[in-house]
Design an enzyme around this catalytic site. Structure first.
Site, PDB file in Angstrom:
ATOM      1  N   HIS A   1       0.826  -1.209   0.000  1.00 41.87           N
ATOM      2  CA  HIS A   1       0.000   0.000   0.000  1.00 41.87           C
ATOM      3  C   HIS A   1       0.867   1.270   0.000  1.00 41.87           C
ATOM      4  O   HIS A   1       0.603   2.203  -0.759  1.00 41.87           O
ATOM      5  CB  HIS A   1      -0.922  -0.045   1.220  1.00 41.87           C
ATOM      6  CG  HIS A   1      -1.524   1.273   1.583  1.00 41.87           C
ATOM      7  ND1 HIS A   1      -2.467   1.909   0.797  1.00 41.87           N
ATOM      8  CD2 HIS A   1      -1.312   2.097   2.648  1.00 41.87           C
ATOM      9  CE1 HIS A   1      -2.816   3.056   1.375  1.00 41.87           C
ATOM     10  NE2 HIS A   1      -2.132   3.198   2.491  1.00 41.87           N
TER      11      HIS A   1
ATOM     12  N   HIS B   1       0.849   5.205  -2.054  1.00 39.18           N
ATOM     13  CA  HIS B   1       1.296   6.546  -1.650  1.00 39.18           C
ATOM     14  C   HIS B   1       2.476   7.101  -2.432  1.00 39.18           C
ATOM     15  O   HIS B   1       2.496   8.290  -2.750  1.00 39.18           O
ATOM     16  CB  HIS B   1       1.679   6.556  -0.160  1.00 39.18           C
ATOM     17  CG  HIS B   1       0.504   6.495   0.758  1.00 39.18           C
ATOM     18  ND1 HIS B   1      -0.388   7.542   0.888  1.00 39.18           N
ATOM     19  CD2 HIS B   1       0.071   5.524   1.612  1.00 39.18           C
ATOM     20  CE1 HIS B   1      -1.323   7.210   1.781  1.00 39.18           C
ATOM     21  NE2 HIS B   1      -1.071   5.981   2.227  1.00 39.18           N
TER      22      HIS B   1
ATOM     23  N   GLU C   1      -6.492   8.993   1.367  1.00 38.80           N
ATOM     24  CA  GLU C   1      -6.600   7.527   1.297  1.00 38.80           C
ATOM     25  C   GLU C   1      -7.702   7.055   0.341  1.00 38.80           C
ATOM     26  O   GLU C   1      -7.513   6.087  -0.385  1.00 38.80           O
ATOM     27  CB  GLU C   1      -6.861   6.925   2.680  1.00 38.80           C
ATOM     28  CG  GLU C   1      -5.720   7.071   3.676  1.00 38.80           C
ATOM     29  CD  GLU C   1      -4.494   6.198   3.377  1.00 38.80           C
ATOM     30  OE1 GLU C   1      -4.517   5.396   2.416  1.00 38.80           O
ATOM     31  OE2 GLU C   1      -3.493   6.358   4.106  1.00 38.80           O
TER      32      GLU C   1
HETATM   33  N1  TIH Z   1      -6.999  -1.463   2.073  1.00 35.32           N
HETATM   34  C1  TIH Z   1      -5.712  -0.971   1.602  1.00 35.32           C
HETATM   35  C2  TIH Z   1      -5.072  -1.993   0.671  1.00 35.32           C
HETATM   36  O1  TIH Z   1      -5.548  -3.095   0.552  1.00 35.32           O
HETATM   37  O2  TIH Z   1      -4.055  -1.670   0.058  1.00 35.32           O
HETATM   38  C3  TIH Z   1      -4.780  -0.694   2.752  1.00 35.32           C
HETATM   39  C4  TIH Z   1      -5.291   0.394   3.653  1.00 35.32           C
HETATM   40  C5  TIH Z   1      -5.190   1.712   3.487  1.00 35.32           C
HETATM   41  C6  TIH Z   1      -5.767   2.459   4.505  1.00 35.32           C
HETATM   42  C7  TIH Z   1      -6.326   1.734   5.433  1.00 35.32           C
HETATM   43  S1  TIH Z   1      -6.122   0.098   5.045  1.00 35.32           S
HETATM   44 FE   FE2 Z   2      -2.136   4.909   3.748  1.00 36.87          FE
END
Ligand code: TIH
Ligand code: FE2
Length: 326
Positions: A183, A188, A228
């Site tokens: 992630h 990011h 996010e």
């Molecule tokens: N759900 C995201 C992913 O699978 O990459 C990771 C997260 C980002 C923010 C909270 S959980």
């Molecule tokens: Fe994040």
């Protein structure tokens, strides 16, 4: 020396709130909150997997021993971890042209051309950090899990992004209920290489310094719904992801851009008061005109904050200075 004040409900000063004044003070801003850990949550894909739990603990220990000025540790990832990366990378690559914003597409392509993001193995955070630093001054710093909102937001004020090192569970490359290194890298890093996203993130960070608990709550909600899980709307009416939590999650990325969930305009007055889901898909997604527009709205909104100071970043000394005390 110049203290910030904490206000009680009647707006009486009750306590001074410490906040970092120099990038090195971020060594004191790494408090982990335990939420969706594989040790705690039966819905976590790694629940009950002792080997996985031990591996995460090992990587979190490495992250937690990091101090300001250290080189970012080079982690030797296992073959299974690289394989999880390969799968996640390949799935997300398919959705890139149709589901992600222009800023993301441009920056990840450049990073691939520069060789800092590669399909077959987990890229080096040290190389990624050096790359992003050249573009926007943002840098990475390892952290040992999900951080408290106050600590996490404070680091953004210094253009520092605290990134986890562990990898999502091998059985679920398409989604992780918490941040993981996939992630951080695929979601990011390319966005922090965008100057407007870097600026928006830092401004949220600066607003958080010395803020009251309720302001932190509102800022972290805004962070959540734009950085996010934010979307932007293209000229042809289609939704594209800005948010890193969408860009790194194959299932939710498709869901968010489809007609299934509700979409509302990003309006800090409204958005900051919504509740969000940590481990499930979001019930609603907020749509910004552009990153620039989200930033202008945030600035307008922040004028209503009851702050005793305004914090300004000095990039030469890497300090935060306080002005306009009232
Ligand atoms: N759900 C995201 C992913 O699978 O990459 C990771 C997260 C980002 C923010 C909270 S959980
Ligand atoms: Fe994040």
């Amino acid at each position: 020396r110049i203290a910030l004040r904490k206000w009680d409900a009647a707006e009486k000063i009750v306590e001074e709130i410490w906040f970092p004044k120099h990038a090195s003070d971020l060594d004191n801003c790494a408090h982990v909150v335990v939420k969706y850990e594989p040790t705690e949550d039966p819905k976590h894909p790694g629940y009950g997997d002792e080997k996985y739990i031990a591996r995460r603990a090992e990587l979190n220990r490495i992250a937690n021993s990091y101090k300001y000025g250290n080189p970012i540790p080079i982690v030797e990832y296992t073959e299974e971890e690289h394989d999880t990366w390969r799968q996640a990378y390949a799935m997300l690559k398919q959705l890139r042209p149709t589901h992600t914003c222009r800023e993301y597409q441009v920056n990840i392509q450049r990073m691939e051309d520069a060789g800092v993001i590669t399909p077959n193995e987990i890229p080096s955070l040290r190389d990624l950090s050096a790359y992003i630093q050249k573009r926007t001054g943002f840098e990475l710093r390892p952290c040992g899990g999900l951080l408290s909102a106050r600590d996490f937001l404070a680091s953004l004020a210094f253009r520092v992004f605290q990134a986890t090192l562990y990898v999502r569970h091998h059985s679920a490359p398409q989604h992780c209920p918490e941040p993981d290194v996939i992630h951080e890298i695929l979601g990011h890093c390319p966005m922090f290489a965008d100057p407007e996203m870097a600026q928006l993130s830092q401004e949220i960070g600066l607003l958080s310094l010395g803020a009251s608990d309720s302001e932190i709550e509102r800022l972290s909600t805004l962070y959540w719904f734009i950085i996010e899980f934010g979307l932007s709307k293209e000229a042809d009416g289609t939704f594209k992801a800005i948010g890193a939590g969408l860009i790194s999650a194959y299932g939710e990325l498709q869901h968010a851009c489809s007609d299934a969930p509700s979409h509302e305009p990003f309006d800090p007055e409204v958005t900051a008061l919504r509740t969000y889901e940590d481990s499930e898909y979001q019930p609603v997604y907020f749509v910004a005109e552009s990153i620039q527009d989200a930033m202008e709205r945030l600035r307008k909104y922040a004028k209503s904050f009851k702050r005793s100071v305004v914090t300004v970043y000095n990039p030469y000394a890497r300090t935060v200075e306080q002005v306009n005390r009232w």
